[in-house]
Design an enzyme around this catalytic site. Sequence first.
Site, PDB file in Angstrom:
ATOM      1  N   CYS A 183       9.924  50.518  50.886  1.00  0.00           N
ATOM      2  CA  CYS A 183       9.792  51.022  52.248  1.00  0.00           C
ATOM      3  C   CYS A 183       8.299  51.205  52.518  1.00  0.00           C
ATOM      4  CB  CYS A 183      10.551  52.354  52.318  1.00  0.00           C
ATOM      5  SG  CYS A 183      10.524  53.114  53.929  1.00  0.00           S
ATOM      6  N   CYS A 244      21.687  29.270  40.528  1.00  0.00           N
ATOM      7  CA  CYS A 244      21.255  30.242  39.515  1.00  0.00           C
ATOM      8  C   CYS A 244      21.458  29.746  38.086  1.00  0.00           C
ATOM      9  CB  CYS A 244      22.050  31.525  39.723  1.00  0.00           C
ATOM     10  SG  CYS A 244      21.981  32.631  38.326  1.00  0.00           S
TER      11      CYS A 244
END
Length: 414
Positions: A183, A244
């Site tokens: 953040c 992946c």
Amino acid sequence: MRRVTVLVTILALGITMIGVIFAQSPRQRAGRDGADTPRGKARQSRSVQVYVFDAQGKLVGPVESPRLVLSNAEWRKRLTPEQFKVSRGKATERPFCGTLLDNHLEGVYHCVGCKLPLFASNSKFTSGSGWPSFFQPVASENIAQAVDTTEGMARMEIHCARCGGHLGHVFEDGPAPTGLRFCVNSASLEFTPADKLATLADPAAASVTAAEAALPAGVTQTSAATDQKTTDKKTAVAVLAGGCFWCTEAVFEQLAGVKSVESGYAGGDQNTANYYTVSSGQTGHAEAIRIEYDPEQISFEKLLDIFFETHDPTQLNRQGNDVGPQYRSAVFYADAQQKAAAEKKLKDLTDAKKFRRRIVTTLEPLAEFYPAEQYHQDYAMLHPDQPYIQAHTYPKVCKVREKYAADVKPEEGK
Ligand SMILES: [Zn+2]
């Protein structure tokens, strides 16, 4: 991308887990050598190991770069009052007021104090918090962390590894693949669009080229692809990319005649063949596996059968939630025979209308295969309880065990 969890979650636990930190590689540790970490020596060191852009706009590293240390008076000259308050004074800007909150352009967010690249647009997400939010940095090295106990709670503060500029905090309530939420205050960041990354060229990038030049001719850090021509007759090599590599590695490891499977990167250069940089989607690499097999026991064609059975070759530059060219479907052929076999397989599948949509698998000449970091090897086997492995890898492994039962290695003890 979700493997970043392994690395970054440990990173987020940071200071409370010094034992863990010291058990890791120098590269993994580097990101924690921030000014406020308990690593006394690092605190005094004059340089940091970070990832930077080179003159071609490619992220390279880790490279040594001097820390930027300025007086507050000097910082005030460089920064706006708002930038100074947040970046140097650790203030928090008002939510929903930052200029970069709603920026959805492709590019890179870098430190307002020293231009160190911090976050790429492909890791930005809308968190609803009112501050720009990212699920991972461009490189763990570039972000340093410290425990922040202000406001009556323990939070993990994040700052620029090079100039110490305050960025915000990291929380463990982010989205997949990392589960982290970085953040960050808009005032701590600047943004450069993807087509202008060369303008971020950093002097420290020059050392990469210099280091490469210092290697004797023909010596690279990889061994796999160059081994290829010297392997004995009974060992052949196939390099495949089907999303992946945790999944593809586990699928092929179980096959009789397969001697080894290694996770790594193909399709790009050596100096960007590392997980963090490949995850940017801008290096040309695909997550790939290198299969060593005995062609008398299992054919290249059979490997291709299983390859197309265990991923979706109609998805362009993605596999499910794993998005980006690093997850593309590709056959990296080593010679004309493999190329011809792959072309025939694509034609057969297309003629048989095996898939409802067009197959977009690319056939690419194999230049080099770069083994992935050790913590990616045998990942599914070592982390059987990991939710991603349970949700994505096991179904593929099981499908092969059922459909290709005769080609699977007998289980131990039977
Ligand atoms: Zn900085």
